[in-house]
Scaffold this active site. Sequence first.
Site, short mmCIF file in Angstrom:
data_model
loop_
_atom_site.label_atom_id
_atom_site.label_comp_id
_atom_site.label_asym_id
_atom_site.label_seq_id
_atom_site.Cartn_x
_atom_site.Cartn_y
_atom_site.Cartn_z
N ASP A 41 0.73 -9.00 1.74
CA ASP A 41 -0.44 -7.91 1.43
C ASP A 41 -1.50 -8.91 0.58
O ASP A 41 -1.20 -9.53 -0.32
CB ASP A 41 0.20 -7.01 0.66
CG ASP A 41 -0.53 -5.74 0.38
OD1 ASP A 41 -0.22 -4.54 0.87
OD2 ASP A 41 -1.47 -5.83 -0.36
N TYR A 70 -14.64 3.55 9.97
CA TYR A 70 -13.04 3.41 9.59
C TYR A 70 -12.14 3.62 10.96
O TYR A 70 -11.43 2.78 11.54
CB TYR A 70 -12.58 4.30 8.47
CG TYR A 70 -10.87 4.37 8.56
CD1 TYR A 70 -10.41 3.47 8.43
CD2 TYR A 70 -10.35 5.74 9.22
CE1 TYR A 70 -8.85 3.77 8.36
CE2 TYR A 70 -9.12 5.78 9.31
CZ TYR A 70 -8.18 4.82 8.89
OH TYR A 70 -6.63 4.84 9.03
N GLY A 102 0.83 -1.17 -0.15
CA GLY A 102 -0.22 0.10 0.00
C GLY A 102 1.03 1.43 -0.10
O GLY A 102 2.16 1.28 -0.06
N PHE A 103 0.38 2.50 0.13
CA PHE A 103 1.06 3.67 0.18
C PHE A 103 1.80 3.76 1.31
O PHE A 103 3.09 3.89 0.90
CB PHE A 103 -0.33 4.54 0.24
CG PHE A 103 0.23 6.29 0.70
CD1 PHE A 103 1.13 6.81 -0.15
CD2 PHE A 103 -0.45 6.82 1.58
CE1 PHE A 103 1.49 7.94 0.07
CE2 PHE A 103 -0.11 8.30 2.06
CZ PHE A 103 1.03 8.83 1.16
N THR A 131 -4.02 5.84 13.86
CA THR A 131 -4.22 7.07 13.03
C THR A 131 -4.87 8.08 14.16
O THR A 131 -5.41 7.61 15.19
CB THR A 131 -5.40 6.75 11.94
OG1 THR A 131 -5.72 8.14 11.65
CG2 THR A 131 -6.57 6.15 12.56
N ASP A 132 -4.68 9.22 13.73
CA ASP A 132 -5.18 10.43 14.36
C ASP A 132 -6.77 10.42 14.69
O ASP A 132 -7.35 10.95 15.54
CB ASP A 132 -4.80 11.77 14.19
CG ASP A 132 -5.20 12.10 12.72
OD1 ASP A 132 -5.83 11.10 11.89
OD2 ASP A 132 -4.83 13.20 11.94
N GLU A 133 -7.26 9.72 13.67
CA GLU A 133 -8.77 9.61 13.68
C GLU A 133 -9.49 9.09 14.61
O GLU A 133 -10.66 9.18 15.01
CB GLU A 133 -9.16 8.91 12.02
CG GLU A 133 -8.67 9.67 10.89
CD GLU A 133 -9.49 9.47 9.84
OE1 GLU A 133 -10.61 9.18 10.08
OE2 GLU A 133 -9.12 10.03 8.88
N LYS A 171 -10.04 1.01 13.72
CA LYS A 171 -8.57 1.50 13.99
C LYS A 171 -8.68 1.43 15.60
O LYS A 171 -7.65 1.03 16.20
CB LYS A 171 -8.24 2.82 13.23
CG LYS A 171 -8.14 2.84 11.66
CD LYS A 171 -7.18 1.61 11.20
CE LYS A 171 -5.67 2.00 11.73
NZ LYS A 171 -4.67 1.03 10.97
#
Length: 345
Positions: free
Chosen positions: A32, A153, A10-11, A129-131, A157
């Site tokens: 992956d 999402y 992925g990215f 993540t910050d989310e 997480k």
Amino acid sequence: MRLLVTGGAGFIGSCFVRRRLAATDDTIVVVDKLTYAGNRANLAACENDPALASRLEFVRGDICDGGLVRDLIAESDAVVNFAAESHVDRSIIDAEAFLRTGVIGVHVLLETIRSLADRRSIRFVQVSTDEVYGEVTDGLSGEDDPLRPRSPYASAKAAGELLVSAYHVTHGTDGVISRGSNTYGPYQHPEKVIPLFVTNALEDLPLPLYGDGRQQRDWLYVDDHADAVGHLLDHGRSGETYNVAGTGHLTNRDVAAAILERLDKPWSLVRSVPDRPGHDARYAMDGSKLAALGWQPTVSFESGLADTIDWFRANADWWRDAKSGEWADYYEDQYGWRLAESVEA
Ligand code: NAD
Ligand code: TDX
């Protein structure tokens, strides 16, 4: 070290693999699933370089597959878990895969590490993540702040993180959690706002800005994010969580304007479209805990954005491929009706 890197096609995962292989003598196995977001071409720079390729192995597989995961982890000193469904808008359309990979997948990895613990300790780094903090109307999120995820999402997480903490407390698993800020850079899937706006602008297509576009994110360049995860793998304290803050607090309007300015395209391409449901107005984190551990981001938003735009301009084959296959259906679902109702931004 022998690393197992999940989601390494992925990215951010592929950036981690490229940079880690170049900077260390580690050997890396990437596992992956190659979902729509995974792309073997993201690892081509390593696979085509004999010196790096000799220390890299690619396995196509799912982190929920306990048998496969056990064989791979048994040969590893550490697991760095990037694997996830990563796009908030898709989690609003259908959350199931987010929960499968983000909760069950993390559990399979942790349970496997636990079952091998009598042989040796295996470090687990969970890339979060910050989310998980949810919307932060003012101030900066600190690591001890409550988790208030607001999208499917972010909830998946948060659940993944909580499992890592629970395994550390209950079973003594050597786990470290990173909470990265909004990340951008080369090889990012064009569903995310910066590559979407860059590639749409290159094609003179509308840039769909959600709502009034005054939402804020703190942008983190992908090399910085990958290096922060590497620093935590090497130096993070077991059982601890670290924010990885970015270098640029910007509204989405400012981001769109910066992209258009560099591409010399008009503001009239930007269209205000009906907002994302539950859209978090702002994320902002305090990065001082990671700074005290000896790491800070180095790439400014201006230079990171310039490099990102140049990369997308030079790699049209890569993003045209990402905007093929299931892309047309996704784009129509997500943006068809929104663009039909859009107004001047
Ligand atoms: P991405 O969507 O580009 O990559 C995710 C990768 O995981 C893909 O290669 C995909 O094929 C793979 N994958 C998905 N499900 C899998 C499964 N069940 N088994 C094996 N592989 C699977 O995402 P990204 O932007 O590189 O994000 C990587 C991680 O970083 C994610 O965990 C994400 O939550 C987190 N993160 C991302 C950002 C961001 O701004 N992009 C910010 C903070 C944290
Ligand atoms: O078409 C769009 N129009 C728009 O205005 C899209 C796709 C996004 N946006 C806005 C929504 C957000 O305020 O841009 C901002 C960024 O959106 P995304 O790129 O979808 O990122 P975000 O939802 O903030 O989440 C990202 O950062 C945290 C990653 O996708 C997550 O994986 C990561 O955890």
